[in-house]
Design a protein around this motif. Structure first.
Motif, mmCIF file in Angstrom:
data_model
loop_
_atom_site.group_PDB
_atom_site.id
_atom_site.type_symbol
_atom_site.label_atom_id
_atom_site.label_comp_id
_atom_site.label_asym_id
_atom_site.label_seq_id
_atom_site.Cartn_x
_atom_site.Cartn_y
_atom_site.Cartn_z
ATOM 1 N N SER A 1 0.829 -1.196 0.000
ATOM 2 C CA SER A 1 0.000 0.000 0.000
ATOM 3 C C SER A 1 0.864 1.247 0.000
ATOM 4 O O SER A 1 0.576 2.229 -0.703
ATOM 5 N N SER A 2 1.950 1.224 0.777
ATOM 6 C CA SER A 2 2.837 2.378 0.836
ATOM 7 C C SER A 2 3.517 2.616 -0.502
ATOM 8 O O SER A 2 3.574 3.750 -0.999
ATOM 9 N N GLU A 3 4.037 1.561 -1.100
ATOM 10 C CA GLU A 3 4.757 1.726 -2.358
ATOM 11 C C GLU A 3 3.825 2.142 -3.484
ATOM 12 O O GLU A 3 4.166 2.993 -4.306
ATOM 13 N N LEU A 4 2.650 1.531 -3.541
ATOM 14 C CA LEU A 4 1.708 1.921 -4.582
ATOM 15 C C LEU A 4 1.244 3.361 -4.382
ATOM 16 O O LEU A 4 1.075 4.111 -5.341
ATOM 17 N N GLY A 5 1.040 3.749 -3.117
ATOM 18 C CA GLY A 5 0.619 5.105 -2.841
ATOM 19 C C GLY A 5 1.701 6.123 -3.141
ATOM 20 O O GLY A 5 1.417 7.256 -3.530
ATOM 21 N N THR A 6 2.982 5.730 -2.967
ATOM 22 C CA THR A 6 4.085 6.651 -3.230
ATOM 23 C C THR A 6 4.282 6.891 -4.721
ATOM 24 O O THR A 6 4.491 8.015 -5.164
ATOM 25 N N PHE A 7 4.162 5.827 -5.508
ATOM 26 C CA PHE A 7 4.509 5.946 -6.914
ATOM 27 C C PHE A 7 3.305 6.203 -7.810
ATOM 28 O O PHE A 7 3.463 6.592 -8.947
ATOM 29 N N TYR A 8 2.094 5.956 -7.298
ATOM 30 C CA TYR A 8 0.917 6.136 -8.134
ATOM 31 C C TYR A 8 0.085 7.308 -7.638
ATOM 32 O O TYR A 8 -0.130 7.469 -6.446
ATOM 33 N N HIS A 9 -0.406 8.090 -8.565
ATOM 34 C CA HIS A 9 -1.309 9.188 -8.240
ATOM 35 C C HIS A 9 -2.443 9.149 -9.257
ATOM 36 O O HIS A 9 -2.234 8.865 -10.429
ATOM 37 N N GLY A 10 -3.612 9.433 -8.808
ATOM 38 C CA GLY A 10 -4.754 9.361 -9.699
ATOM 39 C C GLY A 10 -5.520 8.065 -9.510
ATOM 40 O O GLY A 10 -5.223 7.255 -8.638
ATOM 41 N N GLY A 11 -6.511 7.845 -10.362
ATOM 42 C CA GLY A 11 -7.394 6.698 -10.226
ATOM 43 C C GLY A 11 -6.968 5.510 -11.054
ATOM 44 O O GLY A 11 -5.874 5.455 -11.615
ATOM 45 N N VAL B 1 0.641 3.355 -16.195
ATOM 46 C CA VAL B 1 1.487 2.405 -15.476
ATOM 47 C C VAL B 1 1.591 1.073 -16.206
ATOM 48 O O VAL B 1 2.687 0.520 -16.356
ATOM 49 N N VAL B 2 0.463 0.537 -16.670
ATOM 50 C CA VAL B 2 0.478 -0.789 -17.299
ATOM 51 C C VAL B 2 1.350 -0.816 -18.549
ATOM 52 O O VAL B 2 2.163 -1.743 -18.718
ATOM 53 N N PRO B 3 1.265 0.151 -19.466
ATOM 54 C CA PRO B 3 2.185 0.113 -20.618
ATOM 55 C C PRO B 3 3.653 0.159 -20.210
ATOM 56 O O PRO B 3 4.487 -0.528 -20.802
ATOM 57 N N VAL C 1 1.127 -8.081 -11.980
ATOM 58 C CA VAL C 1 2.415 -7.434 -11.712
ATOM 59 C C VAL C 1 2.632 -6.198 -12.571
ATOM 60 O O VAL C 1 3.467 -5.355 -12.236
ATOM 61 N N LEU C 2 1.889 -6.054 -13.657
ATOM 62 C CA LEU C 2 2.099 -4.897 -14.525
ATOM 63 C C LEU C 2 1.679 -3.590 -13.865
ATOM 64 O O LEU C 2 2.083 -2.515 -14.322
ATOM 65 N N VAL C 3 0.870 -3.652 -12.809
ATOM 66 C CA VAL C 3 0.483 -2.414 -12.134
ATOM 67 C C VAL C 3 1.442 -2.085 -11.003
ATOM 68 O O VAL C 3 1.265 -1.087 -10.305
ATOM 69 N N TYR C 4 2.473 -2.894 -10.828
ATOM 70 C CA TYR C 4 3.453 -2.647 -9.783
ATOM 71 C C TYR C 4 4.546 -1.727 -10.332
ATOM 72 O O TYR C 4 4.890 -1.815 -11.515
ATOM 73 N N PRO C 5 5.124 -0.849 -9.481
ATOM 74 C CA PRO C 5 6.082 0.132 -10.018
ATOM 75 C C PRO C 5 7.411 -0.456 -10.455
ATOM 76 O O PRO C 5 8.126 0.175 -11.217
ATOM 77 N N PHE C 6 7.769 -1.649 -9.983
ATOM 78 C CA PHE C 6 9.058 -2.236 -10.357
ATOM 79 C C PHE C 6 8.811 -3.619 -10.944
ATOM 80 O O PHE C 6 8.552 -4.574 -10.213
ATOM 81 N N VAL C 7 8.875 -3.743 -12.246
ATOM 82 C CA VAL C 7 8.742 -5.051 -12.891
ATOM 83 C C VAL C 7 10.147 -5.500 -13.258
ATOM 84 O O VAL C 7 10.748 -5.012 -14.217
ATOM 85 N N ASN C 8 10.686 -6.411 -12.467
ATOM 86 C CA ASN C 8 12.056 -6.860 -12.673
ATOM 87 C C ASN C 8 12.121 -8.385 -12.573
ATOM 88 O O ASN C 8 11.093 -9.072 -12.581
ATOM 89 N N GLU C 9 13.325 -8.915 -12.478
ATOM 90 C CA GLU C 9 13.506 -10.370 -12.460
ATOM 91 C C GLU C 9 12.772 -11.033 -11.301
ATOM 92 O O GLU C 9 12.372 -12.199 -11.405
ATOM 93 N N ARG C 10 12.602 -10.295 -10.209
ATOM 94 C CA ARG C 10 11.928 -10.886 -9.052
ATOM 95 C C ARG C 10 10.476 -11.227 -9.368
ATOM 96 O O ARG C 10 9.911 -12.135 -8.757
ATOM 97 N N ARG C 11 9.861 -10.514 -10.298
ATOM 98 C CA ARG C 11 8.484 -10.829 -10.697
ATOM 99 C C ARG C 11 8.440 -12.061 -11.583
ATOM 100 O O ARG C 11 7.456 -12.787 -11.593
ATOM 101 N N VAL C 12 9.501 -12.313 -12.330
ATOM 102 C CA VAL C 12 9.522 -13.440 -13.252
ATOM 103 C C VAL C 12 9.827 -14.745 -12.530
ATOM 104 O O VAL C 12 9.325 -15.810 -12.907
#
Length: 625
Positions: free
Chosen positions: A216-226, A234-236, A306-317
């Motif tokens: 919640s903290s990370e999503l709130g920090t990096f995302y603004h808006g609805g 974010v998804v693209p 995972v595409l809505v997460y701010p860091f898509v890296n090897e840890r997601r794969v």
């Protein structure tokens, strides 16, 4: 794993320390809302599944890092034959399965997590078992038989290990619905939700967002808006990170030392990295054509998550790595088989142009095997000892047993707050409560979401956390201080005094003193004293003298000692009593305290020994007359 393991140290990931803190709490009978040593509820950051797996090891071996790491290593070793068995059930031949296992065995991401105190490796073992059980349940005539209960329990277990498994479970429910098994889909959804419900209830009771405090903290920090804003922006970006970077780097890393970072070889490996998304897509299509099982919808649903997460890296794969490796091999095999056939179907005029130089299928397959060795096996072997988080030869930070953690453990009381970027690690190694509001403020500055590096703003954050100490170090990446802003402010502001600096992780420990801090009456007495130094007979002696008696409450000595010596001694010159020894220790760091209200005229620190005795940072805190 054996080659990668020396480059990783427990606590260098912070998440691993959080799991160990959770295991410690469970062994002491803590409930879901019970507090960890860092002051946060057990379910605050992560589900307690992996901590529960660690708890028996903690009971037997305590916080022994090697013993805890063996769980992940054992999971990876179990994953290899389990993957062989699972792919055999899908009809993959021995050569294809051997290629998949080779990719896994040489994979730097899997080797890294196999040496860490992290949930990824046990998660993968449970994932394969869950997929196999789900397939068998789909064929079973019984809705509520043992295999159905196993599937539901394994799905809940995946979420308890890694919250990201929610997407996987949704993918399984979608697959069952597409197959017309609506009752099974509903059973899987309701049953898994029932297993996870206690975690959600505990978070609600503790006032924690249902997604957990960290997400919640990370999503709130990096995302603004609805939601629309996130889908549009974010998804693209997440999809681009996944296709261009995360997926290729997770399977066939390139551009990271010891692999070349420039030149022809680097360019070839980088271009070959595009084979990963292409072959994986082709392999997924082959998989769907022959099997149509849950694996594809599970991965697609997980990817959408995972595409809505701010860091898509090897840890997601890595959470779907066996399936990704299998699809890569299937896709590569499809290309090897299809290209010669396609060449044979070219218009006759083109075949005439090729003439005698047309490549036969056998030669094509041989060339493909050579290319696989040069472009896949050789680069993976080249960087075998590399922890995927770092460049070749680099190692993680070493917080456990470090001088800075040892000093913090001796300072103050357990209830005193240490401001740090690594909350769980610092709490685990020092026993202190931890907070990070000041670091969050500087991170907001870095991301452009908030203010600049401001003394008033950072000080306000420290005050809000009631921080008594501050730890700034290169904990996340070698040579990169986690907050240069806080380091500069603390080094130049009157509200902080540095007690220790060390080359180990470039760490500095500060105590916060003066008006507006939790130590409002303390000041740095050594700053206003006359200092003298002597050395004789292998001993080094530093003395601070005041013109009038002062009340010293705490003396910290850091970085003192000798290659061969008798230790460090702290003495005070008290009127009418002469020199009085108040502390001594054989170690390089110690903290001494004086009786309340006793005034002293001078302070002396002696480091005795041979081979060059030295004394590092000495700070006396107290009240001036």
């Amino acid at each position: 794993m054996a080659l990668v393991a020396p480059h990783y140290h427990v606590g260098s990931f912070d998440d691993d320390a959080a799991y160990v803190l959770g295991a410690n709490a469970l062994t002491h009978g803590a409930g879901l809302t019970g507090l960890l040593a860092d002051g946060r509820p057990l379910v605050g950051y992560y589900p307690p599944g992996f901590s529960a797996l660690l708890a028996p090891l903690v009971l037997l071996f305590g916080d022994n890092g090697l013993a805890l790491r063996m769980l992940s290593a054992a999971a990876v070793l179990a994953l290899l034959p389990l993957t062989w068995w699972y792919l055999g059930r899908r009809g993959l031949g021995d050569w294809s399965r051997a290629a998949v296992l080779a990719l896994l065995a040489l994979n730097p991401v899997l080797a890294t997590y196999g040496s860490m105190v992290m949930a990824e490796a046990p998660f993968l073992v449970l994932l394969i078992c869950w997929l196999a059980a789900a397939e068998r349940w789909q064929r079973s005539p019984r809705l509520a038989g043992p295999v159905g209960l196993v599937t539901i329990a394994a799905g809940g277990g995946l979420i308890l290990l890694k919250q990201a498994a929610v997407g996987l479970v949704v993918g399984l429910v979608v697959w069952m619905a597409l197959r017309g098994s609506y009752r099974r889909a509903l059973s899987a959804l309701v049953g898994t939700a029932a297993l996870v419900a206690p975690i959600l209830a505990a978070r609600a009771a503790a006032g924690i967002p249902l997604a957990g405090a960290r997400y919640s903290s990370e999503l709130g920090t990096f995302y603004h808006g609805g939601l629309v804003d996130r889908l549009v922006h974010v998804v693209p970006q997440g999809l681009d990170q996944f296709v261009v970077s995360a997926l290729p780097q997770a399977l066939l890393p390139s551009g990271v030392p010891p692999l070349p970072v420039s030149g022809p070889v680097a360019i070839i490996l980088s271009l070959w990295g595009w084979s990963v998304p292409i072959f994986c897509a082709a392999g997924a299509a082959v998989w769907i054509r022959h099997h149509r099982d849950a694996a594809v919808t599970v991965v697609i649903a997980y990817l959408a998550e995972v595409l809505v997460y701010p860091f898509v890296n090897e840890r997601r794969v890595v959470l779907v790595l066996p399936l990704v490796a299998a699809w890569y091999v299937l896709g590569g095999g499809w290309v090897v088989r299809t290209v010669p056939l396609a060449a044979q179907r070219l218009p006759r005029v083109r075949r005439r142009q090729a003439g005698a130089h047309r490549v036969r299928p056998g030669a094509w397959r041989g060339g493909a095997a050579v290319a696989a060795v040069l472009l896949i096996v050789a680069p993976l072997v080249w960087q075998l000892p590399r922890d995927y988080l770092f460049m070749g030869g680099q190692s993680s930070s070493r917080p456990g047993g470090s001088p800075y953690m040892a000093l913090l453990a001796r300072l103050g009381r357990p209830g005193d707050v240490v401001e740090t970027d690594y909350l769980s690690t610092t709490a685990l190694d020092t026993g202190h409560l931890t907070a990070s509001s000041a670091f969050a403020a500087t991170n907001a500055y870095v991301t452009g979401a908030d203010h600049g590096c401001s003394n008033p703003v950072e000080l306000a954050a420290l005050r809000a956390d009631r921080a008594g100490f501050l730890l700034v170090a290169a904990l996340n990446k070698p040579g990169l201080i986690d907050s240069p802003c806080l380091m500069d402010l603390a080094s130049t502001s009157p509200w902080a005094v540095r007690l220790l600096r060390t080359d180990v992780d470039m760490a500095s420990v500060f105590e916060l003193i003066g008006p507006g801090t939790v130590h409002p009456d303390l000041s740095d007495l050594t700053a206003g004293a006359a200092k003298s130094a002597t050395g004789a007979g292998g001993a080094t002696e530093l003395t601070w003298t005041w013109p009038a008696p002062v009340t010293v409450e705490q003396v910290s000595v850091a970085g003192a000692g000798a290659p061969s010596g008798s230790g460090v001694v702290v003495q005070e010159l008290r009127p009418g009593h002469g020199w009085v020894t108040v502390a001594s220790a054989p170690t390089a760091n110690l903290v001494a305290s004086s009786p309340a209200g006793v005034g002293i005229r001078a302070l002396r620190v002696v480091s005795a020994g041979t081979g060059g005795a030295r004394i590092g940072d000495v700070v006396a805190l107290g009240r001036e007359p």
